[in-house]
Write a protein that holds these residues in place. Structure first.
Motif, PDB file in Angstrom:
ATOM      1  N   HIS A   1      13.474   4.494  46.349  1.00 32.41           N
ATOM      2  CA  HIS A   1      14.747   4.858  46.866  1.00 32.41           C
ATOM      3  C   HIS A   1      15.898   4.302  47.208  1.00 32.41           C
ATOM      4  CE1 HIS A   1      13.350   8.653  47.897  1.00 32.41           C
ATOM      5  NE2 HIS A   1      12.657   8.428  48.429  1.00 32.41           N
TER       6      HIS A   1
ATOM      7  N   GLU B   1      18.047  14.792  46.081  1.00 29.51           N
ATOM      8  CA  GLU B   1      19.539  13.516  44.229  1.00 29.51           C
ATOM      9  C   GLU B   1      20.422  14.632  44.575  1.00 29.51           C
ATOM     10  OE1 GLU B   1      16.259  15.479  41.609  1.00 29.51           O
ATOM     11  OE2 GLU B   1      14.657  14.021  41.966  1.00 29.51           O
TER      12      GLU B   1
ATOM     13  N   ASP C   1      17.918   5.175  44.729  1.00 33.84           N
ATOM     14  CA  ASP C   1      18.778   6.195  45.463  1.00 33.84           C
ATOM     15  C   ASP C   1      20.500   6.007  46.413  1.00 33.84           C
ATOM     16  OD1 ASP C   1      19.794   8.576  46.355  1.00 33.84           O
ATOM     17  OD2 ASP C   1      17.645   8.488  47.279  1.00 33.84           O
TER      18      ASP C   1
ATOM     19  N   TRP D   1      12.757  16.724  47.612  1.00 38.96           N
ATOM     20  CA  TRP D   1      13.188  15.243  47.028  1.00 38.96           C
ATOM     21  C   TRP D   1      14.545  16.135  45.877  1.00 38.96           C
ATOM     22  CZ3 TRP D   1      12.935  12.316  49.666  1.00 38.96           C
ATOM     23  CH2 TRP D   1      12.129  11.892  50.257  1.00 38.96           C
TER      24      TRP D   1
END
Length: 425
Positions: free
Chosen positions: A147, A100, A150, A96
């Motif tokens: 998410h 990002e 995100d 992850w």
């Protein structure tokens, strides 16, 4: 910020930023559109992971710890490499920490996969079991909800290479046969028997279609699953219709659950294990924003998609593919991941070029995700290990000949896609 084409020609500009990835057809070709409104081809790689070659905390992870010290140091170098090598997307099974920093399609929701409601020995989930809806709701809470904000997320994959019929590498049985194998009283088995019963006007007509000898409909429940092996045109038609019936049920429930949590993101399908056939491809277009598939062959599935594109106008993504080279020295003595094998890294580079250019000159092509970041190391007595699939070897060392070539290939992709190919309109 997202890997889009900032200096795109004027005929691809002027799109309104939405804050989310979208797809749009511009001048006859499909594109992803970044949250900032720029055209985007998803040039990705899977398994960019701090854990190393085996995705586990083992000796291969220790190699990265010894080299970088911390995950922060590793991810900074991983991002530099990804961008320098011409990629703009991180695929599944990645850390992850890298998602990002770089646009990604790393989320597989596992709606119908192995964590779904399965009966003992079953290869498929019972989509009529009430537990399936509950499972989907749980998966979106666990895997989609984190998410929702995100901005680097391109879209969701519902699953990975689940079974839709006898062409799957795990089975030669149809969904009708697999559902008939469920436990007595299972909702999916009851639905399968109801479906085949309603496909025939009488037991006599059923017997003709399936080469059986039942006298009354009550005997249908006593037939073994092998009785549903299609041998006549009528039986094949029912088998195909039931597959579509199951596909509809799966997507209706799983997508509804996802939209309750995240109504804005692209749905990039269930990651078919191969080109799924025209019937399923056309059905997928009704549910998915992008139809995604693995295609471990020397050439992309352009012959198949070209033939159906006139009536199924939908973006397509190759979400797994690779080539292996004999001169890498990475050999599996047991059984490795199926993929084309070439003799040298130079031939591997040319194969990469030909695959990418052939696919990305099609109007429906919106991206490709190379499998994978690092080689699968040879592990004693372990199947599915020891494959030269990586951009780097197990020691985090790039294959420089290959990297030098694919860097240049990746830089040309947007231009190829805009130019297109005369053979497809």
């Amino acid at each position: 910020a997202y890997g889009g084409w900032l200096n795109a020609p004027d005929d691809l500009k002027g799109l309104e930023p939405t804050g989310y990835f979208q797809v749009a057809k511009l001048n006859g070709a499909w594109w992803f559109i970044t949250p900032e409104g720029n055209p985007f081809v998803s040039k990705g790689v899977t398994d960019v992971n701090w854990l190393g070659a085996t995705l586990q905390q083992d000796a291969f992870h220790d190699i990265l710890v010894a080299k970088y010290g911390t995950e922060d140091a590793w991810v900074a170098e991983a991002e530099r490499r990804v961008r320098d090598w011409g990629f703009n997307t991180i695929g599944p099974w990645s850390s992850w920490s890298i998602t990002e920093r770089v646009s990604h399609a790393a989320v597989i929701l596992d709606m119908g996969g192995g964590n779904g409601p399965r009966y003992p020995e079953a290869l498929v989930t019972d989509y009529w079991d009430p537990a399936f809806k509950t499972h989907c709701e749980t998966m979106v809470e666990q895997r989609a909800k984190p998410h929702v904000a995100d901005k680097h997320l391109i879209g969701y994959f519902l699953d990975n290479e689940i079974v839709w019929g006898g062409d799957h590498f795990r089975t030669d049985k149809s969904l009708l046969q697999l559902y008939a194998e469920f436990l007595a009283g299972a909702p999916g088995r009851d639905e399968a028997l109801r479906f085949v019963r309603e496909s025939a006007d009488s037991p006599e007509a059923f017997n003709v279609a399936w080469n059986t000898g039942i006298q009354e409909w009550e005997e249908l429940d006593t037939l073994p699953a092998t009785a549903f092996t299609p041998a006549t045109e009528a039986a094949h038609a029912v088998t195909e219709a039931f597959m579509l019936h199951v596909f509809h049920r799966y997507n209706t429930i799983s997508i509804a659950a996802l939209r309750e949590v995240d109504p804005n993101r692209l749905i990039m399908g269930c990651r078919f294990h191969n080109y799924p056939g025209d019937v399923l491809y056309a059905a997928a277009a009704e549910y998915y924003d992008v139809i995604a598939m693995a295609f471990y062959e020397p050439h992309p599935p352009v012959r198949e998609i070209d033939a159906i594109y006139a009536r199924v106008d939908k973006p397509a993504l190759i979400e797994e593919w690779t080539f292996k080279s004999d001169d890498s020295g990475i050999r599996n003595p047991f059984f490795g991941i199926y993929a084309p094998v070439v003799r040298t890294m130079e031939e591997r580079s040319i194969a990469y070029h030909d695959y990418v250019e052939t696919f990305m000159r099609r109007p429906y092509a919106v991206g490709y995700h190379w499998y994978k970041w690092m080689d699968n190391p040879v592990l004693p007595d372990r199947r599915m290990t020891g494959d030269n699939c990586g951009l780097l070897n197990q020691n985090d060392e790039p294959y420089e000949t290959f990297i030098t070539y694919i860097r240049e290939v990746n830089k040309q992709v947007e231009g190829w896609h805009r130019e297109g190919i005369d053979a497809v309109h």
